[in-house]
Design a protein around this motif. Structure first.
Motif, mmCIF file in Angstrom:
data_model
loop_
_atom_site.group_PDB
_atom_site.id
_atom_site.type_symbol
_atom_site.label_atom_id
_atom_site.label_comp_id
_atom_site.label_asym_id
_atom_site.label_seq_id
_atom_site.Cartn_x
_atom_site.Cartn_y
_atom_site.Cartn_z
ATOM 1 N N PHE A 168 1.551 9.793 6.584
ATOM 2 C CA PHE A 168 1.080 8.840 7.592
ATOM 3 C C PHE A 168 -0.117 8.081 7.016
ATOM 4 O O PHE A 168 -1.019 8.697 6.439
ATOM 5 N N PHE A 169 -0.138 6.776 7.193
ATOM 6 C CA PHE A 169 -1.318 6.039 6.723
ATOM 7 C C PHE A 169 -1.606 4.849 7.621
ATOM 8 O O PHE A 169 -0.730 4.351 8.343
ATOM 9 N N GLU A 170 -2.849 4.405 7.567
ATOM 10 C CA GLU A 170 -3.313 3.275 8.372
ATOM 11 C C GLU A 170 -4.163 2.367 7.490
ATOM 12 O O GLU A 170 -4.914 2.836 6.638
ATOM 13 N N LEU A 171 -4.040 1.053 7.705
ATOM 14 C CA LEU A 171 -4.799 0.074 6.942
ATOM 15 C C LEU A 171 -5.879 -0.557 7.816
ATOM 16 O O LEU A 171 -5.730 -0.647 9.043
ATOM 17 N N GLU A 172 -6.958 -0.995 7.178
ATOM 18 C CA GLU A 172 -7.945 -1.779 7.911
ATOM 19 C C GLU A 172 -7.321 -3.133 8.245
ATOM 20 O O GLU A 172 -6.507 -3.664 7.485
ATOM 21 N N ALA A 173 -7.692 -3.702 9.390
ATOM 22 C CA ALA A 173 -7.095 -4.962 9.836
ATOM 23 C C ALA A 173 -7.549 -6.145 9.001
ATOM 24 O O ALA A 173 -6.817 -7.112 8.831
ATOM 25 N N GLU A 174 -8.766 -6.065 8.471
ATOM 26 C CA GLU A 174 -9.304 -7.174 7.688
ATOM 27 C C GLU A 174 -8.800 -7.126 6.250
ATOM 28 O O GLU A 174 -8.502 -6.061 5.720
ATOM 29 N N THR B 281 4.941 1.682 12.143
ATOM 30 C CA THR B 281 4.758 2.072 13.544
ATOM 31 C C THR B 281 3.888 1.087 14.326
ATOM 32 O O THR B 281 3.900 1.081 15.548
ATOM 33 N N SER B 282 3.112 0.268 13.642
ATOM 34 C CA SER B 282 2.363 -0.824 14.247
ATOM 35 C C SER B 282 2.027 -1.788 13.123
ATOM 36 O O SER B 282 2.443 -1.588 11.984
ATOM 37 N N GLU B 283 1.260 -2.838 13.423
ATOM 38 C CA GLU B 283 1.017 -3.864 12.404
ATOM 39 C C GLU B 283 0.385 -3.283 11.148
ATOM 40 O O GLU B 283 0.712 -3.690 10.037
ATOM 41 N N PHE B 284 -0.514 -2.300 11.308
ATOM 42 C CA PHE B 284 -1.220 -1.757 10.149
ATOM 43 C C PHE B 284 -1.075 -0.241 10.026
ATOM 44 O O PHE B 284 -1.894 0.416 9.408
ATOM 45 N N LYS B 285 -0.022 0.312 10.624
ATOM 46 C CA LYS B 285 0.252 1.736 10.508
ATOM 47 C C LYS B 285 1.700 1.944 10.069
ATOM 48 O O LYS B 285 2.582 1.175 10.464
ATOM 49 N N ALA B 286 1.917 2.979 9.274
ATOM 50 C CA ALA B 286 3.284 3.262 8.825
ATOM 51 C C ALA B 286 3.406 4.730 8.451
ATOM 52 O O ALA B 286 2.400 5.433 8.291
ATOM 53 N N GLU B 287 4.636 5.192 8.333
ATOM 54 C CA GLU B 287 4.872 6.555 7.871
ATOM 55 C C GLU B 287 6.027 6.550 6.868
ATOM 56 O O GLU B 287 6.929 5.710 6.934
ATOM 57 N N LEU B 288 5.949 7.478 5.933
ATOM 58 C CA LEU B 288 6.944 7.593 4.867
ATOM 59 C C LEU B 288 7.507 9.002 4.866
ATOM 60 O O LEU B 288 6.774 9.968 5.146
ATOM 61 N N LEU B 289 8.772 9.140 4.541
ATOM 62 C CA LEU B 289 9.390 10.455 4.380
ATOM 63 C C LEU B 289 9.847 10.578 2.940
ATOM 64 O O LEU B 289 10.667 9.791 2.469
ATOM 65 N N ILE B 290 9.273 11.562 2.230
ATOM 66 C CA ILE B 290 9.624 11.748 0.823
ATOM 67 C C ILE B 290 10.226 13.135 0.624
ATOM 68 O O ILE B 290 10.012 14.047 1.428
ATOM 69 N N GLN B 291 10.975 13.280 -0.469
ATOM 70 C CA GLN B 291 11.608 14.566 -0.773
ATOM 71 C C GLN B 291 11.473 14.861 -2.262
ATOM 72 O O GLN B 291 11.590 13.956 -3.095
ATOM 73 N N SER B 292 11.214 16.116 -2.567
ATOM 74 C CA SER B 292 11.147 16.538 -3.964
ATOM 75 C C SER B 292 12.549 16.548 -4.559
ATOM 76 O O SER B 292 13.491 17.086 -3.961
ATOM 77 N N THR C 132 -10.640 2.671 1.703
ATOM 78 C CA THR C 132 -11.880 2.056 2.173
ATOM 79 C C THR C 132 -13.072 2.921 1.731
ATOM 80 O O THR C 132 -12.942 4.142 1.578
ATOM 81 N N PRO C 133 -14.232 2.323 1.543
ATOM 82 C CA PRO C 133 -15.420 3.105 1.155
ATOM 83 C C PRO C 133 -15.721 4.243 2.119
ATOM 84 O O PRO C 133 -16.113 5.334 1.700
ATOM 85 N N ARG D 16 0.839 -1.217 0.000
ATOM 86 C CA ARG D 16 0.000 0.000 0.000
ATOM 87 C C ARG D 16 0.869 1.260 0.000
ATOM 88 O O ARG D 16 0.566 2.237 -0.673
ATOM 89 N N ALA D 17 1.962 1.231 0.753
ATOM 90 C CA ALA D 17 2.857 2.387 0.798
ATOM 91 C C ALA D 17 3.419 2.681 -0.585
ATOM 92 O O ALA D 17 3.489 3.841 -1.023
ATOM 93 N N SER D 18 3.797 1.637 -1.300
ATOM 94 C CA SER D 18 4.395 1.829 -2.624
ATOM 95 C C SER D 18 3.394 2.416 -3.609
ATOM 96 O O SER D 18 3.756 3.230 -4.467
ATOM 97 N N VAL D 19 2.120 2.026 -3.482
ATOM 98 C CA VAL D 19 1.100 2.571 -4.376
ATOM 99 C C VAL D 19 0.826 4.033 -4.047
ATOM 100 O O VAL D 19 0.582 4.851 -4.938
ATOM 101 N N ILE D 20 0.884 4.389 -2.766
ATOM 102 C CA ILE D 20 0.759 5.806 -2.384
ATOM 103 C C ILE D 20 1.873 6.614 -3.038
ATOM 104 O O ILE D 20 1.633 7.673 -3.640
#
Length: 472
Positions: free
Chosen positions: A451-457, A430-441, A396-397, A371-375
């Motif tokens: 910062f993003f979070e995924l649904e557990a299911e 940062t947890s099983e379904f949370k992560a953060e990315l640092l990007i630069q122009s 998610t809907p 998911r991070a890579s698609v972001i």
């Protein structure tokens, strides 16, 4: 036309119409075709492994898919064996219940019954606490992984010296260490090795003559799957070559089996061949609700068993390429098809596409990595169709409904206009379904934290996404 000729003519018509009458497919055949079709799409997405599906107590799918050994081009067969990870714990639990049935221990027995010098905070810990993961022990007691050199004495000392995370019985916290203590108790009470006790008292009565542990001599090399898409160890990344288990793992993992063997175990429990009816009650949910137990490791393997005891429906999946499509992921989709529902992952090949993007950005082939890579890919591309597809397929809907599609699109386009082409500076889970990315122009040097979070299911879509500018 005479009567004889008429009778002969009628007979010929009836014979040919009976021979060429179309045969209607049974509901079972239709279900089998639907399952096979879905599993084959998973194979195209990179799944390799074995699958067994039983409906109403009757096996309708039992096949191998993909390759067990890519170098030697050996296909997975229905009886290929795999590392089954934490499913081992089901057998550790059954061994404890067997010893209780034999009158050699009780689940209410405290640790002080079996060990000397138990620390004060663990004096009240019982076997029942260990079985239910309610002790408060840490998840692991090793520091170097599953194959760390560790004898039984060191394992016991390390585990008992752990600082508890909470008061025993207060809540649940999954612990491999707790099941290692159970394995020690099995050895102390039975006066046998853990492996020997399981083989004699569980595997043998269940007819599981091809189930064992790492490096056992039960199988030929070509009968054991090689693990892919993960870490590797030894001459060949296979339980056939891996070192024997140490007490870093005993009780919590280390078993090797096939989907057919695991189904034999289910049948043996049902027939009370291993445990009595009373003892068996402690293996299942008292209300007869569905159960799922899974196992996996860092070396490419995962396995899962779904049990629906009331309907007598069972799903068993084992894979040697966990990161492409894990056994729990495929098993969950199969369970939906069995219930007459549509699978949540309608196109398993999407996982393969996201895996390729993850590799491009140097991210792990995991739910958060994909998911991070698609972001990142979406931020990096000024393509409205691609952004729209990202929103529709990855959010998610409920998250999508917070803004109009135009607002979603304009937000990503603005980010791209501000940043231009980007590079990834860092990624942190940062947890099983949370992560953060640092990007630069690459143009302005401006930095942005995502910062993003995924649904557990499954299918782990993005339920939250935010951006924060990094100030110098």
């Amino acid at each position: 036309m005479t009567r004889k000729r008429y009778a002969l003519f009628t007979f010929i018509i009836l014979f040919f119409t009976s021979q060429f009458r179309p045969t209607l497919a049974s509901p079972e055949d239709n279900l089998r075709k639907k399952l096979d079709s879905y599993i084959l799409t998973a194979v195209k997405a990179g799944f390799s492994g074995a699958v067994l599906v039983a409906k109403g107590g009757k096996v309708i799918v039992h096949n191998g898919y993909g390759l067990a050994d890519r170098e030697k081009n050996i296909p997975v067969k229905k009886d290929t064996v795999f590392d089954i990870g934490s499913i081992t714990k089901r057998f550790t639990k059954a061994a404890i219940l067997k010893l209780e049935e034999q009158g050699k221990l009780k689940r209410s027995d405290p640790l002080t019954t079996f060990f000397d010098d138990v620390p004060v905070d663990k004096v009240g810990v019982t076997i029942e606490h260990l079985l239910k993961h309610t002790v408060g022990l840490h998840e692991y007691h090793d520091t170097k992984g599953d194959f760390e050199e560790m004898d039984r004495e060191k394992a016991v000392k390390t585990i008992l010296n752990q600082k508890l995370r909470f008061k025993p019985g207060d809540r649940v916290a999954y612990s491999n260490s707790g099941y290692t203590l159970l394995a020690v108790i099995i050895e102390l009470v039975s006066e046998q090795s853990y492996q020997s006790f399981l083989k004699e008292n569980l595997f043998k009565p269940a007819g599981m003559n091809r189930t064992g542990f790492y490096r056992d001599s039960l199988w030929k090399e070509d009968e054991v799957a090689v693990g892919y898409e993960g870490k590797t160890i030894g001459k060949k990344n296979s339980p056939y070559y891996w070192p024997h288990m140490t007490w870093a793992l005993v009780g919590g993992g280390g078993m090797v089996s096939s989907v057919g063997e695991l189904y034999k175990w289910i049948q043996a429990l049902e027939a009370n061949k291993v445990l009595s009816e009373k003892a068996k009650e402690n293996m299942y949910d008292p209300q007869g609700r569905p159960m799922a137990y899974a196992g996996g490791n860092d070396f490419g393997f995962s396995a899962v068993v779904f049990e629906f005891p009331v309907e007598m429906n069972y799903i068993i999946v084992a894979t040697n390429a966990h990161d492409n499509m894990s056994a729990p992921s495929l098993g969950k989709q199969i369970s939906l098809i069995l219930k007459g529902e549509e699978p949540q992952i309608k196109r398993p090949d999407e996982l393969k596409e996201r895996s390729a993007i993850a590799r491009k950005w140097g991210l792990p082939n995991s739910p958060t990595g994909r998911r991070a890579s698609v972001i990142l890919e979406t931020v990096n591309r000024q393509d409205l169709d691609y952004v729209r597809q990202f929103i529709e397929e990855n959010l998610t809907p409920s998250f999508i409904s917070q803004f109009s599609m135009e607002e979603h699109l304009s937000f990503f386009i603005k980010i791209h206009d501000d940043m231009g082409e980007i590079e990834l500076l860092g990624a942190k889970k940062t947890s099983e379904f949370k992560a953060e990315l640092l990007i630069q122009s690459k143009n302005s040097g401006r930095s942005l934290r995502i910062f993003f979070e995924l649904e557990a299911e499954e299918p782990h879509r993005i339920s939250g996404l935010s951006f924060k500018e990094e100030l110098e």
